[in-house]
Structure formats: structure tokens, C-alpha cells
Design a protein around this motif. Sequence first.
Motif, PDB file in Angstrom:
ATOM      1  N   GLY A 295       0.779  -1.223   0.000  1.00  0.00           N
ATOM      2  CA  GLY A 295       0.000   0.000   0.000  1.00  0.00           C
ATOM      3  C   GLY A 295       0.809   1.270   0.000  1.00  0.00           C
ATOM      4  O   GLY A 295       0.241   2.369  -0.040  1.00  0.00           O
ATOM      5  N   ALA A 296       2.134   1.175   0.064  1.00  0.00           N
ATOM      6  CA  ALA A 296       2.976   2.373   0.083  1.00  0.00           C
ATOM      7  C   ALA A 296       2.849   3.118  -1.236  1.00  0.00           C
ATOM      8  O   ALA A 296       2.877   2.519  -2.315  1.00  0.00           O
ATOM      9  CB  ALA A 296       4.424   1.996   0.347  1.00  0.00           C
ATOM     10  N   ASP A 297       2.715   4.430  -1.157  1.00  0.00           N
ATOM     11  CA  ASP A 297       2.565   5.278  -2.340  1.00  0.00           C
ATOM     12  C   ASP A 297       3.411   6.530  -2.138  1.00  0.00           C
ATOM     13  O   ASP A 297       3.081   7.392  -1.332  1.00  0.00           O
ATOM     14  CB  ASP A 297       1.093   5.645  -2.552  1.00  0.00           C
ATOM     15  N   PHE A 298       4.501   6.623  -2.846  1.00  0.00           N
ATOM     16  CA  PHE A 298       5.392   7.766  -2.676  1.00  0.00           C
ATOM     17  C   PHE A 298       6.115   8.051  -3.987  1.00  0.00           C
ATOM     18  O   PHE A 298       6.153   7.220  -4.900  1.00  0.00           O
ATOM     19  CB  PHE A 298       6.424   7.502  -1.568  1.00  0.00           C
ATOM     20  N   ARG A 299       6.683   9.232  -4.047  1.00  0.00           N
ATOM     21  CA  ARG A 299       7.540   9.633  -5.167  1.00  0.00           C
ATOM     22  C   ARG A 299       8.615  10.542  -4.603  1.00  0.00           C
ATOM     23  O   ARG A 299       8.304  11.615  -4.061  1.00  0.00           O
ATOM     24  CB  ARG A 299       6.738  10.359  -6.246  1.00  0.00           C
ATOM     25  N   VAL A 300       9.885  10.109  -4.699  1.00  0.00           N
ATOM     26  CA  VAL A 300      10.981  10.854  -4.082  1.00  0.00           C
ATOM     27  C   VAL A 300      12.167  10.935  -5.030  1.00  0.00           C
ATOM     28  O   VAL A 300      12.341  10.112  -5.938  1.00  0.00           O
ATOM     29  CB  VAL A 300      11.435  10.199  -2.758  1.00  0.00           C
ATOM     30  N   ASP A 301      12.994  11.956  -4.807  1.00  0.00           N
ATOM     31  CA  ASP A 301      14.282  12.095  -5.471  1.00  0.00           C
ATOM     32  C   ASP A 301      15.367  11.854  -4.425  1.00  0.00           C
ATOM     33  O   ASP A 301      15.264  12.330  -3.291  1.00  0.00           O
ATOM     34  CB  ASP A 301      14.446  13.499  -6.053  1.00  0.00           C
ATOM     35  N   VAL A 302      16.408  11.124  -4.804  1.00  0.00           N
ATOM     36  CA  VAL A 302      17.472  10.767  -3.865  1.00  0.00           C
ATOM     37  C   VAL A 302      18.821  11.152  -4.449  1.00  0.00           C
ATOM     38  O   VAL A 302      19.094  10.900  -5.631  1.00  0.00           O
ATOM     39  CB  VAL A 302      17.454   9.257  -3.551  1.00  0.00           C
ATOM     40  N   THR A 303      19.676  11.747  -3.628  1.00  0.00           N
ATOM     41  CA  THR A 303      21.072  11.998  -4.001  1.00  0.00           C
ATOM     42  C   THR A 303      21.967  11.504  -2.875  1.00  0.00           C
ATOM     43  O   THR A 303      21.663  11.716  -1.695  1.00  0.00           O
ATOM     44  CB  THR A 303      21.345  13.490  -4.254  1.00  0.00           C
ATOM     45  N   ILE A 304      23.042  10.849  -3.233  1.00  0.00           N
ATOM     46  CA  ILE A 304      24.023  10.364  -2.258  1.00  0.00           C
ATOM     47  C   ILE A 304      25.409  10.683  -2.800  1.00  0.00           C
ATOM     48  O   ILE A 304      25.728  10.353  -3.949  1.00  0.00           O
ATOM     49  CB  ILE A 304      23.894   8.846  -2.015  1.00  0.00           C
ATOM     50  N   ASP A 305      26.238  11.313  -1.983  1.00  0.00           N
ATOM     51  CA  ASP A 305      27.618  11.620  -2.352  1.00  0.00           C
ATOM     52  C   ASP A 305      28.545  11.112  -1.263  1.00  0.00           C
ATOM     53  O   ASP A 305      28.254  11.257  -0.060  1.00  0.00           O
ATOM     54  CB  ASP A 305      27.813  13.123  -2.545  1.00  0.00           C
TER      55      ASP A 305
END
Length: 333
Positions: A295-305
Amino acid sequence: MRRRRPATPRWMGIASLAAALALAAPAGAQPAEIAQPADVAPPGETGRPADAEAAFGTGLEALFQGWPGLGRLRGAARATLHAWAGAEGVRARLRVEAPDARLDGLELGRLALDVSWLPDADLPDVTLRVEGPAGRFEARGRLPMDLDGADGRLAWGAGPVEGRIVLRDADLERWTAAFPGLALAGRADAELALSGDATAPVIVARVDGRDVRWRGERVGAVRVDGRQEADVATVAVGLGAPDDPTATIDARVPLRIDLRTGEVAWLDARPMALSIRAAGLTADRLRPLWSAPGGADFRVDVTIDGQGSLDDLALVADVAGEYRTAGGAAPVA
């Protein structure tokens, strides 16, 4: 004016080599045969029969004994050595054919190896072709290689290498079967260019995967571009469609590669750099890497440095987007 010496046949040398190969052949192998002349053109010429020929049966494991990687080849093979005498020296060509080659437990199919030695060339020309259920493989280049008549094997000497390796329509499931943790499937094409000393080569690579699946989940297209030089590997990876990737990964890793020994060593005390970018991640797009709660509903942007050595890697991460519920959307940061 300097006079050229007339050509002299090398029958005794070829006969001695063939006899040595016959003695060195593994149990059950076909004995060496001496023939003259053979209807095979010398390297760089056409229409000239060979002055001598030595043919023998062997095994790929014996022929590549001591080689990293290729030393794991298995299968019965037939080898033929042709030689041509001339004023400039002796030209020779080795042809090896194996109808059912295997790499450990991986069935490769038909293997053909050609090695040509020219008197005016520092290095022999080498071509290796493999075609079968695991894909089509071709390697062309020049490297210090000799045929050791004492034990019937190919000996790789010190010095520079140059060449190009092409792998077409590789079956990832077959190639990664020995590594269950990878659990990859799909098809891929790969190209690899080599140059420099074999103990510290320059390597430029490109891999294009199609319909790739990981642990049963569809990843789609995968692209990898890499360069290895001066103990540093630079790698760029794209996951998903090129115009809308699930993620991109760029890394700079201290790595030492020695083709002669097969050693690949991560120089973990030296600094490395890592950058990961992923835009528009949803539960569906993340499924190959992570299973979200039902049931999870999400939209994300991810950055890792990341920067630093492997034991002291400083990471900075940022997540931005929204999590949707029946009551509305909540920001994620």
C-alpha cells in the motif's frame, strides 16, 4: 650492397617441435603428425603452401595452463602449427579448434584460436572466437605469447598488450550462474579495449544490458562505462531507460589490475568518490532493489555523495518528495 641470404627450410626445427608436442600431449590425445606441404597461406601472404606442419590433439586446460581466466577453460582441442621459411626468418601460424569448450561449468560452445608469428613483428597477432549458448565472443590483439614445445602449452611472457574484446548477446543468467547472489537474467553486449603493460593495463569498457532482471524483478536497460588506468577505475552506471533512468551511479575507485596474474585488488587505504542520483522513485521503480510495505505510495528524489577511503567514507544523502495517503500527500525530506 648487403646481400640477402637465401631461404633455408626449417624442417628439423618443426620436426623437433612436433615431437616435443607429441610427448607433452595429455593421455588419450592424438599424436603429433608431420606433413609437407600444407595448403595454407602464411600470415600476410596468400597462395603459398606451408613448408611444414605439426598437428596434435590436446586439452584446453593443458594449452592454457597457468593463465588467469583462460586457465579455467576445459574441452578437447585439435591444434595445427604451420611454418614457412624465408630470407627474413620463419613465419608460423597456430590454429586451435575445440568443438565443445567450457569455462568451469559454463558451456561456451565452439572455440577457435589463431596465433600468427611474423619475423618482423615484436608481438604475435592473436584472434580468439567463441560461439555458443552463452553468446558470441571475439578477442583480437597482440601480446607476448609463445608455444612452449616442452609441454605443449601457450606461454604468456612479460611486456605490453593491445587488443579489443567484443561479447555479443551474452546470456546473463548463464554467465552469473556461479554467483547466486547476483541472480541476474537478460542479455548484454560488451566491448573492452586493452593497452599498455599487462601488469598495469589501460582498460576501457562498455556494457549494454537489455531486459535485465535482478532476483526476478525487471530492471530494464543497464549501461556501464568504465576506464581503468594508473590504479584508478572510473565507472558510470545507468539503470533503466536512457531517457528516464531509475538511477545513475558514478564512482572513482582505487583499483589495481594485473592481467598476468589475474589479480584485482581494491586499494582500500586510498580515497574513493561515489555519486548516486535517482529521480522520481516510486514503489514500483524501487522493487528490484527494495520491496516497499504493502500500500505504500510515494515519489521521491534521492542523491548520495561519498568521499574518503573505504574505512572512512563520509556520506551525504538527501531525500525529497512526497508520501501519499488517503488523507493527502505529506512532504518527505
